[in-house]
Design a protein around this motif. Structure first.
Motif, PDB file in Angstrom:
ATOM      1  N   VAL A   1       0.864  -1.178   0.000  1.00 49.05           N
ATOM      2  CA  VAL A   1       0.000   0.000   0.000  1.00 49.05           C
ATOM      3  C   VAL A   1       0.900   1.226   0.000  1.00 49.05           C
ATOM      4  CG1 VAL A   1      -1.755   1.290   1.287  1.00 49.05           C
ATOM      5  CG2 VAL A   1      -1.824  -1.221   1.260  1.00 49.05           C
ATOM      6  N   VAL A   2       0.574   2.221  -0.824  1.00 50.21           N
ATOM      7  CA  VAL A   2       1.340   3.462  -0.901  1.00 50.21           C
ATOM      8  C   VAL A   2       0.433   4.604  -0.456  1.00 50.21           C
ATOM      9  CG1 VAL A   2       2.785   4.944  -2.343  1.00 50.21           C
ATOM     10  CG2 VAL A   2       2.608   2.489  -2.860  1.00 50.21           C
ATOM     11  N   LEU A   3       0.832   5.295   0.620  1.00 48.55           N
ATOM     12  CA  LEU A   3       0.013   6.340   1.221  1.00 48.55           C
ATOM     13  C   LEU A   3       0.721   7.690   1.220  1.00 48.55           C
ATOM     14  CD1 LEU A   3      -1.238   4.530   4.466  1.00 48.55           C
ATOM     15  CD2 LEU A   3      -2.510   4.804   2.326  1.00 48.55           C
ATOM     16  N   HIS A   4      -0.035   8.746   0.977  1.00 47.30           N
ATOM     17  CA  HIS A   4       0.430  10.097   1.259  1.00 47.30           C
ATOM     18  C   HIS A   4       0.262  10.377   2.749  1.00 47.30           C
ATOM     19  CE1 HIS A   4      -0.082  11.647  -3.090  1.00 47.30           C
ATOM     20  NE2 HIS A   4       1.191  11.682  -2.775  1.00 47.30           N
ATOM     21  N   VAL A   5       1.234  11.048   3.352  1.00 45.83           N
ATOM     22  CA  VAL A   5       1.152  11.430   4.761  1.00 45.83           C
ATOM     23  C   VAL A   5       1.580  12.881   4.911  1.00 45.83           C
ATOM     24  CG1 VAL A   5       1.499   9.073   5.588  1.00 45.83           C
ATOM     25  CG2 VAL A   5       3.486  10.575   5.287  1.00 45.83           C
TER      26      VAL A   5
ATOM     27  N   GLU B   1       8.224 -10.507   6.682  1.00 45.12           N
ATOM     28  CA  GLU B   1       8.272 -10.233   5.248  1.00 45.12           C
ATOM     29  C   GLU B   1       9.705 -10.115   4.744  1.00 45.12           C
ATOM     30  OE1 GLU B   1       4.194  -7.992   4.143  1.00 45.12           O
ATOM     31  OE2 GLU B   1       5.552  -6.807   5.391  1.00 45.12           O
ATOM     32  N   ALA B   2       9.990 -10.816   3.642  1.00 44.83           N
ATOM     33  CA  ALA B   2      11.302 -10.729   3.012  1.00 44.83           C
ATOM     34  C   ALA B   2      11.336  -9.679   1.914  1.00 44.83           C
ATOM     35  CB  ALA B   2      11.703 -12.086   2.440  1.00 44.83           C
ATOM     36  N   CYS B   3      10.220  -9.418   1.286  1.00 42.34           N
ATOM     37  CA  CYS B   3      10.183  -8.408   0.228  1.00 42.34           C
ATOM     38  C   CYS B   3      10.337  -7.009   0.823  1.00 42.34           C
ATOM     39  CB  CYS B   3       8.898  -8.537  -0.576  1.00 42.34           C
ATOM     40  SG  CYS B   3       8.876 -10.038  -1.581  1.00 42.34           S
ATOM     41  N   HIS B   4      10.919  -6.126   0.047  1.00 41.21           N
ATOM     42  CA  HIS B   4      11.424  -4.843   0.533  1.00 41.21           C
ATOM     43  C   HIS B   4      10.395  -4.005   1.275  1.00 41.21           C
ATOM     44  CE1 HIS B   4      12.681  -0.573   0.148  1.00 41.21           C
ATOM     45  NE2 HIS B   4      13.905  -1.061   0.298  1.00 41.21           N
ATOM     46  N   HIS B   5       9.162  -3.962   0.784  1.00 49.87           N
ATOM     47  CA  HIS B   5       8.165  -3.113   1.431  1.00 49.87           C
ATOM     48  C   HIS B   5       6.759  -3.659   1.239  1.00 49.87           C
ATOM     49  CE1 HIS B   5       8.899  -1.421  -2.657  1.00 49.87           C
ATOM     50  NE2 HIS B   5       7.569  -1.380  -2.710  1.00 49.87           N
ATOM     51  N   SER B   6       5.959  -3.436   2.246  1.00 48.34           N
ATOM     52  CA  SER B   6       4.518  -3.683   2.139  1.00 48.34           C
ATOM     53  C   SER B   6       3.736  -2.408   2.432  1.00 48.34           C
ATOM     54  CB  SER B   6       4.079  -4.800   3.081  1.00 48.34           C
ATOM     55  OG  SER B   6       4.457  -4.524   4.422  1.00 48.34           O
ATOM     56  N   LEU B   7       4.422  -1.405   2.955  1.00 49.46           N
ATOM     57  CA  LEU B   7       3.814  -0.094   3.175  1.00 49.46           C
ATOM     58  C   LEU B   7       4.824   0.975   2.801  1.00 49.46           C
ATOM     59  CD1 LEU B   7       1.476   1.670   4.254  1.00 49.46           C
ATOM     60  CD2 LEU B   7       2.536   1.527   6.516  1.00 49.46           C
ATOM     61  N   VAL B   8       4.390   1.918   1.978  1.00 51.42           N
ATOM     62  CA  VAL B   8       5.235   3.040   1.575  1.00 51.42           C
ATOM     63  C   VAL B   8       4.548   4.325   2.001  1.00 51.42           C
ATOM     64  CG1 VAL B   8       6.438   4.171  -0.323  1.00 51.42           C
ATOM     65  CG2 VAL B   8       6.014   1.697  -0.427  1.00 51.42           C
ATOM     66  N   LEU B   9       5.247   5.135   2.778  1.00 47.79           N
ATOM     67  CA  LEU B   9       4.741   6.433   3.230  1.00 47.79           C
ATOM     68  C   LEU B   9       5.431   7.525   2.419  1.00 47.79           C
ATOM     69  CD1 LEU B   9       4.956   5.834   7.098  1.00 47.79           C
ATOM     70  CD2 LEU B   9       3.008   5.371   5.572  1.00 47.79           C
ATOM     71  N   VAL B  10       4.648   8.402   1.814  1.00 42.99           N
ATOM     72  CA  VAL B  10       5.187   9.454   0.948  1.00 42.99           C
ATOM     73  C   VAL B  10       4.754  10.811   1.494  1.00 42.99           C
ATOM     74  CG1 VAL B  10       5.272  10.384  -1.385  1.00 42.99           C
ATOM     75  CG2 VAL B  10       5.073   7.903  -1.042  1.00 42.99           C
ATOM     76  N   GLN B  11       5.715  11.661   1.777  1.00 45.13           N
ATOM     77  CA  GLN B  11       5.419  13.005   2.283  1.00 45.13           C
ATOM     78  C   GLN B  11       4.632  13.808   1.245  1.00 45.13           C
ATOM     79  OE1 GLN B  11       6.395  14.589   5.387  1.00 45.13           O
ATOM     80  NE2 GLN B  11       4.892  16.051   4.594  1.00 45.13           N
ATOM     81  N   THR B  12       3.594  14.503   1.710  1.00 44.96           N
ATOM     82  CA  THR B  12       2.819  15.360   0.827  1.00 44.96           C
ATOM     83  C   THR B  12       2.514  16.668   1.524  1.00 44.96           C
ATOM     84  OG1 THR B  12       0.774  15.551  -0.467  1.00 44.96           O
ATOM     85  CG2 THR B  12       0.610  14.401   1.616  1.00 44.96           C
ATOM     86  N   ASN B  13       2.373  17.715   0.734  1.00 45.37           N
ATOM     87  CA  ASN B  13       1.903  18.998   1.260  1.00 45.37           C
ATOM     88  C   ASN B  13       0.416  19.186   1.001  1.00 45.37           C
ATOM     89  OD1 ASN B  13       4.491  19.813   2.169  1.00 45.37           O
ATOM     90  ND2 ASN B  13       5.044  20.418   0.081  1.00 45.37           N
ATOM     91  N   GLY B  14      -0.183  18.192   0.350  1.00 42.56           N
ATOM     92  CA  GLY B  14      -1.601  18.272   0.029  1.00 42.56           C
ATOM     93  C   GLY B  14      -2.412  17.293   0.850  1.00 42.56           C
ATOM     94  N   GLU B  15      -3.449  16.731   0.239  1.00 43.65           N
ATOM     95  CA  GLU B  15      -4.352  15.823   0.932  1.00 43.65           C
ATOM     96  C   GLU B  15      -3.681  14.465   1.139  1.00 43.65           C
ATOM     97  OE1 GLU B  15      -9.004  14.276   0.536  1.00 43.65           O
ATOM     98  OE2 GLU B  15      -7.991  15.238  -1.143  1.00 43.65           O
ATOM     99  N   ALA B  16      -3.916  13.876   2.295  1.00 42.53           N
ATOM    100  CA  ALA B  16      -3.350  12.559   2.612  1.00 42.53           C
ATOM    101  C   ALA B  16      -4.212  11.471   1.970  1.00 42.53           C
ATOM    102  CB  ALA B  16      -3.266  12.363   4.119  1.00 42.53           C
TER     103      ALA B  16
END
Length: 337
Positions: free
Chosen positions: A19-23, A56-71
């Protein structure tokens, strides 16, 4: 009641991947997912944090991406089995008149961005960098000791129509929610357990929640305790409780941006072809069974929007019994005694 499933789909999705989320505040969100949920950091910089569960062996299951807009939610990730499945997926989505484009994504192999018929943003990849599993390194464990990403749940304006689309992609139903002949919720899977993708009828597309497994039931209470310790006590939104569908113990929490995460302990296998989906009466859309209070109103109606995707009104707006309506009913009954 349920659409037919293509058991030899046009390409082979194997599981929910990430899952890739804006935060709004990357440091604050990192703290929540590491210290409350118990994820481990694979890589990070000042704009992005990649996390995974202890098993988990795979690199990521959650990605948090900085945003200045809506999360918002940027993408839901699914894995396919072979590289050639990506090419087949590209052909399929283009033939359906749906978006499909090749992109470069850090720490992943060749990646395809697609959208389903209601606009849900999806990311497909066949490979990802790997890291050492941390599930035996107990000295580093934090929070709820989250093990692995298991599933996502989305809102869709027409649950049957979207269930039909994913059935064509080989998703089978373990259980489903229905009221009369109306399908209101579908619990769909590819990896041989109860869930990879849950679809519930409501205004959408939206991400209702994503869920991580834990090894021990007490880790569900650990999530609540650490939420309180780090200032998120009021964001323990629903539970602990036990679901009817799947039968698992659970708790739902909201992160600093309001994104919803479920922590749960396990569910059964569904690999064998003769297993039939289980029907649940969804007159109230409650997914608790035998004990536990109804969910609060916000659990039924609040969800994370997808980036730059317009919302579509639901064919049938949910009318569940909520915690608020349950309490009101009990007060009225008490006053009438």
């Amino acid at each position: 009641m349920l659409p037919p499933v293509d058991l030899r789909p046009p390409f082979n999705i194997t599981r929910t991947s990430h899952v890739v989320l804006h935060v709004a505040d990357l440091a604050k969100s990192r703290e929540f997912y590491v210290n409350v949920i118990g994820l481990v950091v694979s890589d990070e910089d000042d704009q992005t944090c990649y996390l995974r569960g202890l098993a988990e062996a795979c690199h990521h299951s959650l990605v948090l991406v900085q945003t200045n807009g809506e999360a918002t939610c940027k993408r839901l990730g699914f894995r396919v089995f072979f590289e050639e499945d990506l090419d087949l997926a590209y052909q399929f989505f283009r033939s359906e008149g749906l978006p499909a484009e090749w992109v470069e994504v850090a720490h992943q192999g060749r990646t395809l961005h697609v959208s389903d018929p209601i606009g849900t943003k999806i990311e497909l990849c066949a490979t990802m960098e790997t890291r050492e599993r941390q599930y035996l390194n107990r000295e580093i464990f934090k929070g709820a000791h989250a093990q692995r990403l298991d599933h996502v749940q989305i809102f869709a304006p027409d649950a049957y129509a979207l269930c039909e689309f994913y059935s064509r992609l080989g998703f089978r139903n373990s259980e489903y929610l229905a009221h009369g002949d109306k399908l209101l919720g579908a619990f769909m899977y590819r990896k041989g357990t109860c869930l990879d993708l849950a679809i519930v009828e409501n205004e959408g597309p939206c991400l209702h929640h994503f869920a991580y497994t834990v090894s021990e039931s007490h880790n569900i209470f650990d999530a609540c305790d650490f939420a309180g310790i780090y200032g998120y006590g009021t964001e323990v939104e629903r539970g602990p409780g036990r679901h009817g569908p799947g039968g698992m113990l659970f708790v739902y929490l909201r992160d600093p941006d309001g994104h919803r995460i479920e922590i749960f302990n396990s569910h059964y296998q569904t690999i064998d072809i003769e297993i039939e989906p289980v029907r649940w009466d969804a007159g109230s859309l409650s997914t608790s069974v035998r004990w536990g209070l109804p969910a609060p109103t916000r659990w039924y109606f609040e969800a994370t929007k997808f980036e730059a995707v317009p919302l579509i009104p639901a064919v049938q707006k949910p009318n569940p019994e909520t915690l608020e309506s349950y309490v009101q009913k009990q007060l009225l009954a008490k006053n009438n005694v």
